[in-house]
Design an enzyme around this catalytic site. Structure first.
Site, PDB file in Angstrom:
ATOM      1  N   ASN A   1       1.323  -1.324  -0.131  1.00 12.51           N
ATOM      2  CA  ASN A   1      -0.123  -0.273   0.066  1.00 12.51           C
ATOM      3  C   ASN A   1       0.980   1.650   0.480  1.00 12.51           C
ATOM      4  OD1 ASN A   1      -1.847   1.991   0.899  1.00 12.51           O
ATOM      5  ND2 ASN A   1      -3.055   1.091   3.147  1.00 12.51           N
ATOM      6  N   TRP A   2       0.996   2.221  -1.260  1.00 12.28           N
ATOM      7  CA  TRP A   2       1.749   3.202  -1.464  1.00 12.28           C
ATOM      8  C   TRP A   2       1.487   4.480  -0.776  1.00 12.28           C
ATOM      9  CZ3 TRP A   2       3.588   2.167  -6.933  1.00 12.28           C
ATOM     10  CH2 TRP A   2       4.093   1.221  -7.020  1.00 12.28           C
TER      11      TRP A   2
ATOM     12  N   HIS B   1      -9.266   0.808   5.088  1.00 11.78           N
ATOM     13  CA  HIS B   1      -7.953   0.949   5.760  1.00 11.78           C
ATOM     14  C   HIS B   1      -8.313   2.008   7.262  1.00 11.78           C
ATOM     15  CE1 HIS B   1      -4.091   2.917   6.469  1.00 11.78           C
ATOM     16  NE2 HIS B   1      -3.907   1.341   5.785  1.00 11.78           N
TER      17      HIS B   1
ATOM     18  N   GLU C   1      -5.417  -5.318  10.894  1.00 14.27           N
ATOM     19  CA  GLU C   1      -4.417  -4.267  11.023  1.00 14.27           C
ATOM     20  C   GLU C   1      -4.715  -3.621  12.255  1.00 14.27           C
ATOM     21  OE1 GLU C   1      -2.139  -2.861   7.185  1.00 14.27           O
ATOM     22  OE2 GLU C   1      -3.619  -1.655   7.521  1.00 14.27           O
TER      23      GLU C   1
ATOM     24  N   SER D   1       3.481  -2.471  10.477  1.00 12.04           N
ATOM     25  CA  SER D   1       4.741  -2.454   9.919  1.00 12.04           C
ATOM     26  C   SER D   1       5.666  -3.758   9.578  1.00 12.04           C
ATOM     27  CB  SER D   1       5.426  -2.197  11.879  1.00 12.04           C
ATOM     28  OG  SER D   1       4.607  -0.878  11.990  1.00 12.04           O
TER      29      SER D   1
ATOM     30  N   GLY E   1       3.016  -0.927   4.383  1.00  9.46           N
ATOM     31  CA  GLY E   1       2.943   0.201   4.174  1.00  9.46           C
ATOM     32  C   GLY E   1       4.208   1.263   3.970  1.00  9.46           C
TER      33      GLY E   1
HETATM   34  P1  13P Z   1       2.953   0.208   7.171  1.00 11.82           P
HETATM   35  O1  13P Z   1       3.748  -1.280   7.085  1.00 11.82           O
HETATM   36  O2  13P Z   1       3.949   1.805   6.952  1.00 11.82           O
HETATM   37  O3  13P Z   1       3.102   0.239   9.243  1.00 11.82           O
HETATM   38  O4  13P Z   1       1.220   0.488   6.983  1.00 11.82           O
HETATM   39  C1  13P Z   1       0.297  -0.814   7.185  1.00 11.82           C
HETATM   40  C2  13P Z   1      -0.674  -0.271   6.638  1.00 11.82           C
HETATM   41  O5  13P Z   1      -1.357   0.673   6.954  1.00 11.82           O
HETATM   42  C3  13P Z   1      -0.886  -1.058   5.103  1.00 11.82           C
HETATM   43  O6  13P Z   1      -1.847  -0.980   4.585  1.00 11.82           O
END
Ligand code: 13P
Length: 265
Positions: A9-10, A94, A166, A214, A235
């Site tokens: 997810n960019w 999200h 998440e 993360s 992310g």
């Molecule tokens: P991170 O991997 O930066 O914690 O983000 C997770 C996320 O929200 C992916 O959609």
């Protein structure tokens, strides 16, 4: 063997040129693996140009969000109907949307339904905040998010849904605490138990459940090895081609080890 799903997810990063450069680098570092699906979720603006560039044997595209109405007087919005043929998946609910844009349970439900109606696979994100967790509300929050989001789906529709767990407190944007894999396993098992109550045992096992929060190339293996975890939603690390390729590689190594075990037994 279920296909492992690795989704990058960019978020609101990378213009068309930067996105194109990242795809070019990823293409060099990621091999096509039969049982691993690599999905890129760039901004809506970048979906169209990337759709012409990606090697479809290696990558699929996901939108990050869309509006639940198919068409109408909704200035500024992009509908799931418009994303048909462009994105295979769309992230829905999200935590960024729920927190920054106040998306409530019903709005997420309508988006899940709109995605399915338009033959786009929703990646439905659920997860508790730090505060929910502190007051022991994790299960209730996950239960409410899931049951509302899925409430209009038939048994057939649910086969077309991916669920991403998440926990908000583990996402780099928010607190970015490192989640213990064992705790994540319990949450994933709980998600499957809610699906079982709604749709029965077979579907609860078949539905793909991802972990996100993360995840990087060092800890991806620990999360991907969790029982019932079918992939990861990444992310920050998805913006770094070496880290993202490392996560895909971790999935590949795990699958190869599993295959070897099957041969031995
Ligand atoms: P991170 O991997 O930066 O914690 O983000 C997770 C996320 O929200 C992916 O959609």
């Amino acid at each position: 063997m279920k296909r492992t799903l690795i989704v990058g997810n960019w978020k609101m990063h990378l213009n068309t040129q930067q996105a194109s450069l990242l795809v070019h680098r990823l293409d060099k570092h990621i091999k096509a693996h039969r049982n691993i699906e690599v999905v890129l979720a760039p901004s809506t603006l970048v979906l169209q140009p990337l759709s012409l560039e990606i090697d479809r044997r290696k990558f699929r595209l996901s939108a990050q969000d869309a509006f639940y109405k198919d068409e109408g007087h909704y200035t500024g919005e992009v509908s799931f109907t418009m994303l048909r043929d462009l994105a295979h998946y769309c992230i829905v609910g999200h935590s960024s949307r729920r927190i920054y844009f106040n998306e409530g349970l019903e709005q997420v439900r309508d988006k899940v339904q709109a995605a399915v109606r338009n033959e786009i696979v929703p990646i439905l994100c659920v997860g508790e905040t730090k505060n929910d967790r502190a007051v022991g509300e994790t299960k209730r929050v996950i239960h409410d998010q899931l049951t509302t989001a899925l409430s209009n789906l038939t048994t057939e529709d649910i086969n077309e849904v991916v669920i991403a767990y998440e926990p908000v407190w583990a996402i780099s944007t928010f607190d970015g605490e490192i989640a213990k894999p064992d705790d994540m396993q319990k949450a994933i098992a709980y998600i499957r138990s809610v699906i079982k109550d709604l749709y029965g045992e077979a579907i609860s096992q078949a539905v793909r459940v991802l972990y996100g929060g993360s995840v990087n190339d060092h800890d991806a293996k620990a999360y991907l090895s969790l029982e019932g975890c079918d992939g990861v939603l990444v992310g920050a690390a998805s913006l770094n081609y070496l880290q993202f390729a490392g996560i895909v590689d971790a999935a590949y190594q795990l699958q190869s080890a599993e295959k070897d075990k099957d041969h031995e037994s």
